[in-house]
Write a protein that holds these residues in place. Structure first.
Motif: not given
Ligand code: FAD
Length: 617
Positions: A587-592
């Protein structure tokens, strides 16, 4: 002269330099063209552009802007002027440099030398400058002390972007890293994905979500991020991609992307570098459990993920465990729950994927200039779109009445792909190759959902969002009639709540589509929000609502449905010592890019705790 006092070195950054598209050499050229030099001369108030020495200028950003409010489409540049080079080469520019003043948002003075290096070079410089004996006297946060000369042992679970970057940093700084990946290396993973596309065989452990490189490998490879393109972390990650073989233009493009064909060789180079560092990489190795003693992780239990039955578990001991499992590892979430790891439901978004002929999107976005796209080979980039709409009363608050709806993971010149990890749950996403040459443009259209929406699914609070996703993936699988056939509906019929009875427009999705009542898939308030937003998009992009536009169901895994609580500085779980949850699944990133950055910073934070690193990067 006062303006230039102390400014005989460093850089002037000139931004918002516009070159009309008709004069520009095109999207693939990142040098300083004569028309750009004209724009620079105008910004510097230098009378004769051709007298400016090209070598003193470097393009650091180039974007295409075809907004309708402009007189004509243009490329917009940010250019750095190397003051010293300029003055050495062109003494007549003294006056102009002396008169330059920072102007908000367009001209900025940067006294420092530019940091040009990738992560590996940065760490090597740090290592050379450090007096410490790396890997000696490491004390681990879980209390165990590594004996002198013994390197701390770290497990990294998952070889997606976050796991790869954590492994890289820890490996470079001298930890004994074991990278555990349930899926296959990219060579075999490619064959498994081929078997899915051609023979409908879904390998539950080697697919679009699981395997080397993680979820982003067979993707559009967009490298855009909301965490600040010019931040040191993002720059270090982007330069590291280039180090491993990504084309250098990703450092300049306003909307950089790689495409699957460029991501795969990059991953080979990444893997070989990790192996050279001494990182042990174990594919087909699924982590089934954690070994926890006295509130601390002491190791993991793994099994061979290729074997359905009779797989022998193996116990591996570690000083720290980095959890980089992505958001599709639902079995891993359940395992964490059994260990009472603190997790909370998180808002995300669900919806449908819309597909248009790419030519139609080019025409909407570019008008006459659309003829210059030439399937990704022309001067003008294949058209995309990015739209956010607030639907209902008030702002973007999350209630049944108010929702944010937006386009997500738009893939120009791409195709719709199956991202299920289980045959009874159907979900989709989009991917493309670097040229973006396919005849379709697809994008998710999604509406935000929050714990309010998950209430009926609260079998266990922290996994309520997962249950919510699963429910609509199951419904989509049933609507499609099985065999990975995707339920689909013309956008015009979706808006009128009726089944598409005429022949559906063609779809890029290889496993087939069947006419379905997608307007009945989600609860009415989500459907209505999607319908309202589509009407609003059509106002902004006339022609978006078209008989040629096909909606596909269902898009559920836009980001993690939960967050694993962790300490902001140490990256350690707040409830289980020795566990470091990172990346999108935590839950700490969204995407490469953001997942890579999270992995990188966790690597440094953990290396500090292991006494492998004492600096600041
Ligand atoms: P992941 O990439 O999900 O990696 C997790 C890894 O952990 C996987 O390899 C998995 O096999 C492994 N794993 C899971 N559980 C276990 C276990 N128990 N034991 C061992 N290994 C385990 N993002 C973009 O920025 N641009 C795009 O264009 C883009 N397109 C996408 C297209 C598709 C089809 C998909 C599916 C995603 C796309 N994304 C894109 C999202 C992006 O891929 C993710 O945000 C990113 O990969 C998250 O990185 P991560 O390291 O956190 O997790």
């Amino acid at each position: 002269e006062e303006g230039s006092a102390g400014r005989e070195a460093g850089y002037w950054r000139l931004s918002k330099l516009a070159v009309p598209a008709r004069d520009d050499p095109g999207k693939d050229f990142a040098g300083v063209s004569p028309p750009l030099l004209q724009a620079v001369a105008k910004a510097l108030k230098f009378p004769v552009a051709s007298m400016l020495p090209e070598e003193a200028f470097s393009v650091i950003r180039k974007s295409f802007d075809a907004r309708k409010i402009l007189k004509e489409p243009q490329f917009v540049y940010t250019v750095d002027v190397d003051v010293k080079k300029l003055l050495d080469m062109e003494p007549r520019t003294w006056d102009f440099i002396a008169r330059l003043e920072p102007k908000l948002g367009t001209i900025e003075y940067m006294p420092d030398e530019k940091v040009q290096s990738d992560l590996i070079s940065m760490i090597n410089v740090h290592k050379q400058g450090s007096d410490d004996e790396l890997g000696i006297n490491g004390t681990v946060s879980n209390g165990s002390t590594c004996s002198p000369q013994k390197k701390p042992r770290v497990a990294v679970i998952g070889s997606g972007p976050s796991g790869l970057f954590a492994s890289l940093v820890l490996g470079e700084l001298g930890a004994e890293v074991t990278l555990l990946e349930r899926g296959q290396p990219v060579e075999q993973r490619g064959r498994d994905i081929g078997a899915l596309a051609v023979r409908r065989i879904l390998h539950s452990e080697s697919n679009f979500c699981f395997g080397e490189g993680g979820a982003g490998t067979w993707s559009d490879g967009k490298l855009v991020t909301r965490i600040g393109r010019n931040t040191d972390g993002v720059q270090a990650v982007m330069k590291t991609f280039v180090h491993f073989g990504a084309p250098p233009n990703i450092l300049v493009d306003g909307k950089p992307h790689l495409g699957t064909d460029k991501l795969i060789p990059l991953l080979w180079n990444f893997r070989h570098h990790l192996e050279e560092l001494g990182v042990t990489i174990r594919f087909n190795t699924r982590v089934d459990d954690l070994i926890v003693e006295g509130g601390q992780v002491k190791g993991v239990i793994v099994s061979d993920s290729r074997l359905q039955l009779g797989s022998v578990n193996q116990t591996l001991s570690f000083d720290a465990v980095v959890l980089a499992v992505g958001h599709s590892a639902r079995d891993t979430y359940s395992m964490l729950l059994r260990h009472n790891v603190a997790m909370n439901p998180k808002s995300f978004a669900v919806g449908l994927r819309i597909e248009h002929p790419q030519e139609l999107i080019n025409n909407i976005q570019y008008s006459e200039l659309a003829a210059e796209v030439h399937k990704g080979r022309g001067r003008i980039p294949v058209a995309d779109y990015k739209i956010v709409k607030s639907v209902g009363e008030g702002d973007v608050e999350l209630s049944e009445q108010n929702r944010s709806c937006y386009s997500f993971c738009m893939c120009p010149g791409g195709q719709v792909v199956l991202t299920s990890t289980n045959p009874s749950e159907l979900c989709i996403n989009g991917m493309s190759f670097s040229r973006r040459a396919s005849k379709w443009a697809n994008s998710a259209l999604v509406a935000t959902v929050s714990s309010h929406d998950f209430k009926p699914f609260e079998s266990h609070r922290s996994l309520a969002g997962v249950e919510f996703q699963r429910e609509f993936e199951r419904r989509a699988a049933i609507m499609g009639g099985g065999n990975f056939v995707v339920p689909a509906q013309c956008v015009t019929d979706f808006l009128s709540n009726r089944l598409s009875v005429t022949t559906l427009p063609p779809s890029s999705y290889r496993l087939g589509v069947c006419p379905s009542k997608l307007h009945e898939l989600f609860p009415p308030h989500i459907t209505e929000a999607l319908q309202q937003s589509i009407i609003m998009i059509d106002e902004e992009m006339p022609g978006f609502v078209s008989r040629e536009a096909l909606l596909h169901g269902v898009e559920t895994r836009t980001s993690s449905p939960l967050q694993i609580s962790r300490n902001n500085v140490t990256y350690e779980s707040t409830s289980l010592q020795g566990l470091y949850p990172i990346g999108e699944g935590a839950g700490y990133a969204g995407g490469i890019v953001s997942a890579s950055v999270d992995g990188m910073f966790c690597g440094f934070a953990l290396a500090k705790q292991l006494s492998l690193f004492h600096g600041d990067i």
